[in-house]
Design an enzyme around this catalytic site. Sequence first.
Site, PDB file in Angstrom:
ATOM      1  N   GLY A  75       0.822  -1.199   0.000  1.00  0.00           N
ATOM      2  CA  GLY A  75       0.000   0.000   0.000  1.00  0.00           C
ATOM      3  C   GLY A  75       0.860   1.255   0.000  1.00  0.00           C
ATOM      4  O   GLY A  75       2.015   1.234   0.414  1.00  0.00           O
TER       5      GLY A  75
ATOM      6  N   LYS B 164       4.986   4.461   2.190  1.00  0.00           N
ATOM      7  CA  LYS B 164       4.681   3.114   1.710  1.00  0.00           C
ATOM      8  C   LYS B 164       4.490   2.149   2.875  1.00  0.00           C
ATOM      9  O   LYS B 164       5.071   2.325   3.942  1.00  0.00           O
ATOM     10  CB  LYS B 164       5.805   2.610   0.806  1.00  0.00           C
ATOM     11  CG  LYS B 164       5.943   3.379  -0.499  1.00  0.00           C
ATOM     12  CD  LYS B 164       7.032   2.775  -1.372  1.00  0.00           C
ATOM     13  CE  LYS B 164       7.144   3.544  -2.691  1.00  0.00           C
ATOM     14  NZ  LYS B 164       8.186   2.978  -3.570  1.00  0.00           N
TER      15      LYS B 164
ATOM     16  N   LYS C 289       4.926   0.372   8.033  1.00  0.00           N
ATOM     17  CA  LYS C 289       4.627   1.658   7.381  1.00  0.00           C
ATOM     18  C   LYS C 289       5.849   2.550   7.523  1.00  0.00           C
ATOM     19  O   LYS C 289       6.252   2.910   8.621  1.00  0.00           O
ATOM     20  CB  LYS C 289       3.407   2.312   8.018  1.00  0.00           C
ATOM     21  CG  LYS C 289       2.972   3.606   7.317  1.00  0.00           C
ATOM     22  CD  LYS C 289       1.950   4.386   8.124  1.00  0.00           C
ATOM     23  CE  LYS C 289       0.623   3.694   8.161  1.00  0.00           C
ATOM     24  NZ  LYS C 289      -0.399   4.554   8.826  1.00  0.00           N
TER      25      LYS C 289
ATOM     26  N   ASP D 256     -10.548  10.412  11.188  1.00  0.00           N
ATOM     27  CA  ASP D 256     -10.322  10.043   9.786  1.00  0.00           C
ATOM     28  C   ASP D 256     -10.963   8.686   9.499  1.00  0.00           C
ATOM     29  O   ASP D 256     -10.339   7.800   8.913  1.00  0.00           O
ATOM     30  CB  ASP D 256      -8.828  10.013   9.474  1.00  0.00           C
ATOM     31  CG  ASP D 256      -8.543  10.085   7.970  1.00  0.00           C
ATOM     32  OD1 ASP D 256      -9.458  10.487   7.213  1.00  0.00           O
ATOM     33  OD2 ASP D 256      -7.431   9.747   7.552  1.00  0.00           O
TER      34      ASP D 256
ATOM     35  N   GLY E  84       0.340   5.490   0.917  1.00  0.00           N
ATOM     36  CA  GLY E  84      -0.530   6.549   1.412  1.00  0.00           C
ATOM     37  C   GLY E  84       0.216   7.850   1.548  1.00  0.00           C
ATOM     38  O   GLY E  84       1.377   7.975   1.133  1.00  0.00           O
TER      39      GLY E  84
END
Length: 832
Positions: free
Chosen positions: A500, A506, A521, A617, A502
């Site tokens: 993923g 990464k 992350k 969020d 964001g």
Amino acid sequence: MMCNHRIALAVIILSCLVLFSEAYTPPDNYLVDCGSQTNTTVYNSRIFLAEESASKFFSGPQIVLAENPNPVPSSDYSQLYQTATIYNGTSCYKFPISKIGRHWIRLYFYPFRHDGYDMSKMSFTVSAQNTDLLNGFRATGEAVMKEFSLNVTSGNLIINIIPDTGSNAFLNALEVVSMPDEIIADRAKDLLAGTFTGLGGQTLEHVWRVNMGGPLVTPLNDTLNRTWIPDAPYLIQGNLAKNSSNINAVKYEPGMATSDIAPPFVYGTLQQVNMEGNHDTIVNVTWKFNVSVGFRHLVRFHFCDIVSQSVNLLYFNVYIDSLFVSSSERELQSILSKLATPYYLDAVTPVSTSHTISVKVGSASSFPTPKNAILNGLEIMKLIEVHAAPSSGSGSNVALIAGVSGGVLVGLVLPAGIGCLLYRRRRRRWRKTTKETNPELSRSWIPLSTDGGMQTTSMVSRHSNGTRTSPSPGHYFGYRFPLVIIQEATNNFDEKDVIGIGGFGKVYKGVMSDGTSVAVKRGNSRSQQGHAEFRTEIDMLSQFRHKHLVSLIGYCDEDNEMILIYEYMERGTLKSHLYGQGLPSLGWRERLEICVGAARGLHYLHTSHAKAVIHRDVKSANILLDENLMAKVADFGLSKAGPDMDQTHVSTAVKGSFGYLDPEYFRRQQLTEKSDVYSFGVVLFEVLCARPAVDPSLPREMVNLAEWAMQWQKKGQLAQIIDPALAGKINANSLRKFGETAEKCLADYGVDRPSMADVLWNLEYALQLQEAGVSSGAEENSTNMISDTSSQITTSLSHVDRILAAAQFDASSVDDGSMSQVFSQLVKSEGR
């Protein structure tokens, strides 16, 4: 010969006069020479106000006016670098905006020493609207101007200057200037997905503005006071290129580029292929520029054929790195059929993984000679993440703050306010604790702990002489991991392991030495973004342990890295299972169970501590699924502690994601748990309809999922817009209850929305209605089945009320499935 030179000079002067006669007059034009005691004039006409004259726009604590004791390198803006304002605390400039629309913000920095202050060591953040323009910024020893453009959508623009804890901030000069909205078109070529929409609402940092084949273009020769630098330092293999100039030939035509897009001094010069010795070969002219890793970039190419003797003689391709952008046989064919007519082409890159970007124009092999290619100018702009967006202004009470008006608009301006102060106090406490407990860690993060104590990991590299422990995933929690451990787990961050990408960076799949899978992350340390999210994620998740919250296993801040290690979620995000990923569709029961699990996680956040924790969020991308499709809420980078017992809200700058933002929070900057409830309501419709919260490619009335779904819900026709994969598979009463729950979540005012406990109750009810309908074999619209079930629930309501009133819903009680047991006993016959 002398006569010819005079004629040429006269023509250039005349063109300059024509240019200035058509110059754009900005409705808003605020220029501040920070720290100066007198007004400063640059380029003969731009007047920067003295600090005292600009004080009516300023609010904040004590400031220091500083004057550079040393001479500043000579330039047309050198006077602006002679003074500076030093800010000893969070400060802001508030500028009234007379014309809503796109504006430039230009920030000038040149650090020097003044009365014990060393500006080169100051670290601070500058934000406007909902965006950190600079985050953890530290100026180098050179004069630099940082230029941004953003779409201002309110009557005031507030620029916040927030020193890091233990530091100060400074500015040499500041500009807020209107720009023509058409400068940034709403659409561009997307090198990944065909078309990028919503550029008109993006906040951009203007990184490069280059004049190919020509000299420096100063604000004197640009209608919008821009500077275009020569391309020579960035040209690779300069022998392959040849510059040309014919400024007088440039002719702007309606529907094409204007002089505001770029002046004739840019369109009238170019670099082309050096044809000498290259008539029969394919040649690429290449430029290379430094960019920020972890961002998408808007690259604008400027073309104007001032070298051909007739039309349709240029056949060439355009590339960004190895990606094809365009060719003269496609987009460029029609525009290059007009000689000396300016044109520009916009392309949005993928997220950059390298610190450099290459731009190429090259001969097209499929066309006859001469194989020439041209480029007149180039601009590179960084797309900066925006966390919030405004309403479209329709006045609808359920209008989700989607930020769509011909695309996606950025959010309204909101001050950092109390949120900044709370953040600074928390960070100050953190630094004090760190220095007292472990001086070696005074510049890094406190190792996390599940018991309140300090921990460090005993694990070492398998390549070292030491031994390496292999604790269970539960034992990993709280460790400050050495970087070498994470490098080994991710094969040194192998790109094949990326699962993923964001705004923070990464995400890699990693495998620990004992075979435990983890999600790693990795933040972009050079992006100047994500530092606050990194801190908040550690701060928040170190306090939580719950089966419906993704667990933080550890972190690493070694070598300026920002790395977070989580438990690995086999099935990815809820979003990926709903649309756009080609994964198997989820059944209605599965979707309901996922919603119930996510609701439990949010309910725990809202109720398990003395202060509620507000996620801020909530969206389908932040709900992850394990191998059994059990939902876990993730990504706490924007989370915030809720109000005290004697307060109703927390006043803070608006942050969130496009399409999910609570309108009341947006209007009043007052954050409560009900803001999460609103966002969760959007997720519920996302789950039902299997489409994004905001989709600018759809007709206008469908762009905003919440608005569109609420129209159908209020008409009692929600079944018309459900995911086709669910057609005929949802019990009508389950759908009715689900729709009612989502509708209540999306109430315009928080006081009218249910608590997460109520949402959880109703979702469990919808799940049991679905199960009862399926198990009974009754028709979807059977009322007998529903009536019987409803009577069972009604008889037990008073009992459940007492249970809910007494329950604290701490981690252990929810983990044990107490809520499921309550609802199961209410509805299932075997539980009675």
